[in-house]
Scaffold this motif. Structure first.
Motif, mmCIF file in Angstrom:
data_model
loop_
_atom_site.group_PDB
_atom_site.id
_atom_site.type_symbol
_atom_site.label_atom_id
_atom_site.label_comp_id
_atom_site.label_asym_id
_atom_site.label_seq_id
_atom_site.Cartn_x
_atom_site.Cartn_y
_atom_site.Cartn_z
ATOM 1 N N ASP A 149 0.789 -1.226 0.000
ATOM 2 C CA ASP A 149 0.000 0.000 0.000
ATOM 3 C C ASP A 149 0.823 1.279 0.000
ATOM 4 N N GLY A 150 2.076 1.239 0.404
ATOM 5 C CA GLY A 150 2.869 2.447 0.522
ATOM 6 C C GLY A 150 3.496 2.879 -0.789
ATOM 7 N N SER A 151 3.951 4.136 -0.808
ATOM 8 C CA SER A 151 4.749 4.633 -1.928
ATOM 9 C C SER A 151 6.225 4.474 -1.582
ATOM 10 N N ASP A 152 6.960 3.779 -2.445
ATOM 11 C CA ASP A 152 8.376 3.481 -2.228
ATOM 12 C C ASP A 152 9.199 4.341 -3.174
ATOM 13 N N ASN A 153 10.167 5.075 -2.624
ATOM 14 C CA ASN A 153 10.866 6.093 -3.419
ATOM 15 C C ASN A 153 12.361 6.115 -3.124
ATOM 16 N N ASN A 154 13.078 6.802 -4.007
ATOM 17 C CA ASN A 154 14.508 7.111 -3.838
ATOM 18 C C ASN A 154 15.376 5.876 -3.573
ATOM 19 N N PRO A 155 15.313 4.876 -4.447
ATOM 20 C CA PRO A 155 16.111 3.667 -4.219
ATOM 21 C C PRO A 155 17.582 3.887 -4.543
ATOM 22 N N VAL A 156 18.457 3.204 -3.830
ATOM 23 C CA VAL A 156 19.893 3.309 -4.088
ATOM 24 C C VAL A 156 20.565 1.993 -3.700
ATOM 25 N N TRP A 157 21.422 1.497 -4.593
ATOM 26 C CA TRP A 157 22.139 0.251 -4.362
ATOM 27 C C TRP A 157 23.215 0.421 -3.295
ATOM 28 N N SER A 158 23.474 -0.627 -2.537
ATOM 29 C CA SER A 158 24.640 -0.664 -1.659
ATOM 30 C C SER A 158 25.892 -0.825 -2.520
ATOM 31 N N PRO A 159 27.063 -0.421 -2.002
ATOM 32 C CA PRO A 159 28.288 -0.521 -2.809
ATOM 33 C C PRO A 159 28.606 -1.919 -3.305
ATOM 34 N N ASP A 160 28.204 -2.957 -2.571
ATOM 35 C CA ASP A 160 28.493 -4.331 -3.007
ATOM 36 C C ASP A 160 27.343 -4.951 -3.785
ATOM 37 N N GLY A 161 26.244 -4.225 -3.966
ATOM 38 C CA GLY A 161 25.131 -4.724 -4.751
ATOM 39 C C GLY A 161 24.217 -5.703 -4.043
ATOM 40 N N SER A 162 24.426 -5.944 -2.752
ATOM 41 C CA SER A 162 23.635 -6.937 -2.040
ATOM 42 C C SER A 162 22.324 -6.392 -1.495
#
Length: 333
Positions: A149-162
């Motif tokens: 139900d929520g709005s999910d925003n501003n995603p960013v990968w961790s430096p190792d991609g995990s």
């Protein structure tokens, strides 16, 4: 604890299993404890066209410093595009009626995470929420990875991609969350999501430190937006940059010695960089009077890209000329 260390080091580990079998591993790593070099703003160039009515926004560098991904309505809808550093060779990555923005490259450059929402008007807009999606850098393998139900925003990968950090209003106010199993999500598993912040404030725009140990974000816990810092498990939250003005959209330099952010000044935002952690050096990196947002360092830390009033700009970073240090790595002997 690497405090006081500076230089190139070797770590050697030996493991012995219950059967007595011995395994050894060796790795080289660099520790740079030197204070950050002073920087200044160089030439600022607009790399998207100004004679058109199209909008260009949310730029992000590729990890190999050769391309910039961004969102634009140049094709009629707000899609993801990729271009070279001079603004040429634009390639449309997505083609649909959804609104797609805030892309971020994986550390290998083969996957991109972004936020998306259907372009619907009318009474249905209240029930439609932003969700996170993945796509390969060649435009294939489009996949939704958050639901609910929520709005999910501003995603960013961790430096190792995990992992992927993002903010969401799933609990009413906006908090910072973490998808911890991205290696399995890419292969089809459901995401494992943990909550990092839990308060009544608006917390958003998380960014990983280059070593993956900390996350910075913006929060309005003191009235205006400040830049906060915490460990990747959500512990030890503390204020990092705080003034009466709003400070938003923080991001680390590749060496972790500078933090870039947008600060509100006379109803417009400008891009600034401040040295970390001592905050003894500060410099403006956007044009005077520009409403500048979403600044990001290039992987080689020689440029900063940002958006201003629907256009994308790059600022060249000037470093002082000092002594040159070098070593010969080949041939050995």
């Amino acid at each position: 604890d690497t405090k006081g260390l500076d230089g190139r080091y070797t770590i050697r580990l030996t493991a012995i299993d219950k059967a007595g079998n011995e395994s050894k591993v060796e790795t080289l790593f660099n520790i740079d404890s030197r204070p950050p070099l002073p920087i200044s703003s160089g030439e600022i160039k607009q790399i998207t066209p100004s004679e058109v009515n199209w909008t260009y926004m949310t730029p992000s560098w590729s990890p190999y410093d050769d391309r910039i991904i961004f969102s634009s309505n140049e094709g009629g809808t707000v899609d993801l595009w990729i271009m070279s550093l001079d603004g040429r060779n634009k390639t449309r990555l997505t083609r649909n009626t959804d609104i797609e923005r805030y892309p971020d490259w994986s550390h290998t450059g083969d996957m991109i995470v972004f936020e998306s929402i259907p372009a619907i008007t009318g009474s249905e807009t209240d029930t439609i929420k932003w969700k996170l999606w993945l796509i390969s850098s060649d435009g294939k393998n489009l996949k939704q990875i958050t639901f609910g139900d929520g709005s999910d925003n501003n995603p960013v990968w961790s430096p190792d991609g995990s992992s992927i950090a993002f903010d969401s209003d799933i609990d009413g106010d906006r908090e910072i969350f973490l998808i911890t199993n991205m290696n399995k999500v890419i292969s089809g598993s459901q995401p494992i999501i943990i909550k990092l912040t839990d308060n009544r404030w608006d917390d958003r725009n998380p960014k990983w430190s280059p070593d993956g140990s900390k996350i910075i974000f913006q929060s309005d816990g003191r009235g205006s937006y400040d830049i906060m810092e915490m460990n990747v498990d959500g512990s030890n939250i503390k204020s990092l940059i705080s003034t009466p003005a709003d400070e938003i959209e923080p991001n680390w330099s590749p060496d972790g010695k500078w933090i870039i952010y947008s600060i509100k000044n006379d109803d417009k935002y400008e891009i600034k960089a401040i040295s970390y952690p001592d905050q003894s050096k500060q410099v403006s990196l956007s044009m005077s009077g520009a409403d500048a947002h979403n600044g990001q360092w290039s992987p080689y830390k020689d440029m900063v890209v940002y958006e201003s009033q629907g256009k994308i700009f790059v600022t060249n970073i000037i470093y002082p000329i000092g002594d040159l240090e070098a070593f010969i790595s080949w041939p050995k002997g």
